[in-house]
Design an enzyme around this catalytic site. Structure first.
Site, PDB file in Angstrom:
ATOM      1  N   GLU A   1       1.248  -1.395  -0.684  1.00 22.14           N
ATOM      2  CA  GLU A   1       0.000   0.191  -0.174  1.00 22.14           C
ATOM      3  C   GLU A   1       0.436   1.530  -0.336  1.00 22.14           C
ATOM      4  O   GLU A   1       1.243   1.475   0.495  1.00 22.14           O
ATOM      5  CB  GLU A   1      -1.235  -0.228   1.239  1.00 22.14           C
TER       6      GLU A   1
ATOM      7  N   CYS B   1       3.468   8.530   0.739  1.00 22.37           N
ATOM      8  CA  CYS B   1       4.255   7.714   1.243  1.00 22.37           C
ATOM      9  C   CYS B   1       4.320   6.527   1.055  1.00 22.37           C
ATOM     10  O   CYS B   1       3.102   5.726   0.514  1.00 22.37           O
ATOM     11  CB  CYS B   1       3.173   7.380   2.696  1.00 22.37           C
TER      12      CYS B   1
ATOM     13  N   CYS C   1       7.135  -7.171   7.656  1.00 23.96           N
ATOM     14  CA  CYS C   1       8.008  -6.750   7.838  1.00 23.96           C
ATOM     15  C   CYS C   1       8.532  -7.355   8.448  1.00 23.96           C
ATOM     16  O   CYS C   1       7.348  -8.140  10.004  1.00 23.96           O
ATOM     17  CB  CYS C   1       7.770  -4.885   8.322  1.00 23.96           C
TER      18      CYS C   1
ATOM     19  N   CYS D   1       7.009  -5.059  15.416  1.00 22.85           N
ATOM     20  CA  CYS D   1       6.778  -3.930  16.348  1.00 22.85           C
ATOM     21  C   CYS D   1       5.107  -3.960  16.684  1.00 22.85           C
ATOM     22  O   CYS D   1       4.885  -4.048  15.919  1.00 22.85           O
ATOM     23  CB  CYS D   1       6.861  -2.810  16.136  1.00 22.85           C
TER      24      CYS D   1
ATOM     25  N   GLY E   1       6.962  -2.360   5.883  1.00 25.53           N
ATOM     26  CA  GLY E   1       8.359  -2.351   5.619  1.00 25.53           C
ATOM     27  C   GLY E   1       9.046  -1.368   6.619  1.00 25.53           C
ATOM     28  O   GLY E   1       9.855  -0.332   6.540  1.00 25.53           O
ATOM     29  N   GLU E   2      10.582  -2.295   6.518  1.00 29.21           N
ATOM     30  CA  GLU E   2      11.691  -1.434   7.279  1.00 29.21           C
ATOM     31  C   GLU E   2      12.805  -0.996   6.429  1.00 29.21           C
ATOM     32  O   GLU E   2      13.491  -2.253   5.584  1.00 29.21           O
ATOM     33  CB  GLU E   2      12.973  -1.997   8.554  1.00 29.21           C
TER      34      GLU E   2
ATOM     35  N   SER F   1      12.132   6.953   6.617  1.00 30.01           N
ATOM     36  CA  SER F   1      12.213   6.323   8.250  1.00 30.01           C
ATOM     37  C   SER F   1      12.539   5.378   8.967  1.00 30.01           C
ATOM     38  O   SER F   1      12.001   4.073   8.531  1.00 30.01           O
ATOM     39  CB  SER F   1      10.780   6.168   9.078  1.00 30.01           C
TER      40      SER F   1
ATOM     41  N   SER G   1      12.153   5.968  14.559  1.00 26.29           N
ATOM     42  CA  SER G   1      10.798   6.276  14.974  1.00 26.29           C
ATOM     43  C   SER G   1      11.639   5.759  16.650  1.00 26.29           C
ATOM     44  O   SER G   1      12.101   4.557  16.865  1.00 26.29           O
ATOM     45  CB  SER G   1      10.479   4.501  15.021  1.00 26.29           C
ATOM     46  N   LEU G   2      11.364   6.400  17.323  1.00 29.09           N
ATOM     47  CA  LEU G   2      11.796   6.158  18.701  1.00 29.09           C
ATOM     48  C   LEU G   2      11.052   5.504  19.995  1.00 29.09           C
ATOM     49  O   LEU G   2      11.562   4.360  20.378  1.00 29.09           O
ATOM     50  CB  LEU G   2      12.455   7.935  19.322  1.00 29.09           C
ATOM     51  N   HIS G   3      10.110   6.052  20.022  1.00 30.48           N
ATOM     52  CA  HIS G   3       8.678   6.134  20.644  1.00 30.48           C
ATOM     53  C   HIS G   3       8.653   5.801  22.630  1.00 30.48           C
ATOM     54  O   HIS G   3       8.025   5.654  23.051  1.00 30.48           O
ATOM     55  CB  HIS G   3       8.517   4.719  20.055  1.00 30.48           C
TER      56      HIS G   3
ATOM     57  N   ASN H   1      -2.449   4.851  15.690  1.00 30.64           N
ATOM     58  CA  ASN H   1      -3.983   4.806  14.771  1.00 30.64           C
ATOM     59  C   ASN H   1      -4.486   2.777  15.918  1.00 30.64           C
ATOM     60  O   ASN H   1      -3.398   2.513  15.340  1.00 30.64           O
ATOM     61  CB  ASN H   1      -3.118   4.788  13.326  1.00 30.64           C
TER      62      ASN H   1
ATOM     63  N   CYS I   1       0.166   2.268   8.673  1.00 31.28           N
ATOM     64  CA  CYS I   1       0.962   1.878   7.752  1.00 31.28           C
ATOM     65  C   CYS I   1       0.661   0.082   8.434  1.00 31.28           C
ATOM     66  O   CYS I   1       0.612  -0.630   9.532  1.00 31.28           O
ATOM     67  CB  CYS I   1       2.531   2.345   8.794  1.00 31.28           C
TER      68      CYS I   1
END
Ligand code: SAH
Ligand code: SF4
Length: 354
Positions: A89, A102, A109, A113, A162-163, A194, A217-219, A293, A336
């Site tokens: 997508e 995007c 992936c 996560c 994906g990474e 990212s 992507s820290l989070h 989301n 995502c």
């Protein structure tokens, strides 16, 4: 699956033609036609024999738009079909200064996560450079865009499924093709990549001379808590990521960005804000706060709007540059991997109904 000519740069196309005893100047025509989104049958400048000859071994376009969903805010989501039947997508976001696409970089992936729909079933396969580029070409054509100045996509962000740094070589090749002045000519300055934080690859990227905006992507500011939602955090510590970012800045002069998905009661406390300030104060970076989301496959909840803005206030008071990202396309499975997951769920249901 046939190899696509979209995987090749101009010089490589020339060699492919020379091998077939064709005139190398045709390479430019083919390159421009491919990057405009044409299939072999539409490349009428070429002889029928050449087109047939090439199509025996290669494909032209790599992705087909099979579904589009439009949000009330104008955001459009695409479901792309690949030649082997996989679907990925992409999301087209419309801003006053132009459109941002995007793109996905892998089918699935492997990073796993907890909050993300893309990782639910692990990695299926890497996308080729031509497939990632194919997403941009298809969306540009769909939006009425052409090559160079006449393109309708201004920015590209590698933030779909994906990474990207786990598919390093294809992603680098894609970035060079995207930037080609005979093609879409989208410069690295208009690209954000990212990553969940694959440290050695961030060092490699710094050496490529592609000055894109690096986004991490820290989070969570604490390694142990971060590892609970992001398994990759067991491999690379936040301190190592920060050193890699600093190196990236020294090499490219580009400020970097941290993404921070706010999850209710997980990472939205005052102590998280304080630790973030301590970690990032004075660094050439920006923090992008994202409201989760919610994905039906897990129980994580988004921080409420007021809590997101309270968190933002704390960061700003502490001297960080930060924003809360505008929610885009939340009504169309904006996050995502969610649309692809929905598609897979629905198709599975159809199969079991049969
Ligand atoms: N794999 C890369 C790039 C793709 S994910 C990465 O992880 O950075 C792009 C961004 O979307 C990441 O910051 C990711 O954490 C975020 N994301 C994933 N699932 C999300 C969700 N359900 N809600 C909000 N953001 C999400
Ligand atoms: Fe992969 Fe990024 Fe999703 Fe994590 S957030 S599972 S790294 S796509």
């Amino acid at each position: 699956m046939k190899d696509s000519l979209l995987n090749y740069g101009l010089e490589e196309l020339k060699s492919i033609l020379i091998k077939r005893n064709e005139k190398p100047f045709r390479a430019m025509q083919i390159f421009k036609a491919l990057h405009s989104g044409l299939g072999f049958s539409e490349m009428t400048e070429l002889s029928k024999t050449l087109r047939e000859n090439l199509s025996e071994e290669f494909s032209a376009q790599t992705v087909k738009i099979i579904k589009t969903l439009k949000s009330v805010d104008g955001t459009e989501k695409f479901l792309f079909l690949l030649d082997d039947g996989n679907v990925i997508e992409g999301v087209l976001m419309k801003y006053s200064y132009g459109n941002t696409l995007c793109v996905s970089t892998q089918v699935g992936c492997r990073m796993g996560c907890k909050f993300c729909a893309s990782g639910l079933h692990g990695l299926v396969r890497n996308l080729t450079a031509g497939e990632i580029l194919g997403e941009v070409i298809a969306a540009n054509k769909y939006s009425g865009g052409k090559l160079g100045e006449d393109r309708k996509i201004i920015n590209v962000v590698l933030m779909g499924s994906g990474e990207p740094l786990d598919n390093y070589d294809n992603v680098i090749k894609f970035l060079r093709l995207l930037n080609d002045k005979n093609g879409l000519n989208i410069s690295a300055r208009n690209v954000s990549l990212s990553t969940s934080g694959l440290v050695p690859k961030i060092y490699d990227l710094a050496k490529e001379n592609i000055p894109l905006t690096l986004t991490i992507s820290l989070h969570n500011p604490f390694d142990d808590e971060r590892a609970k939602v992001m398994p990759v955090a067991k491999r690379y510590k936040i301190g190592e990521i920060l050193s890699a970012c600093e190196n990236y800045f020294n090499k490219t002069g580009r400020r970097y960005i941290f993404e921070y998905v706010l999850i209710k009661d997980e990472n939205d406390d005052v102590r998280h804000a304080e630790a973030l300030i301590k970690l990032l104060k004075g660094k050439p970076c920006h923090v992008n706060l994202i409201r989760l989301n919610e994905v039906k496959e897990n129980n994580l909840k988004s921080a409420a709007d007021k809590d997101a803005y309270r968190f933002l206030g704390l960061l700003e008071k502490g001297g960080l540059s930060a924003t809360v990202r505008r929610r885009m396309g939340a009504d169309i499975d904006g996050a995502c991997g969610q649309l692809r997951q929905r598609y897979l769920d629905e198709n599975k249901r159809e199969e079991t109904n049969e």
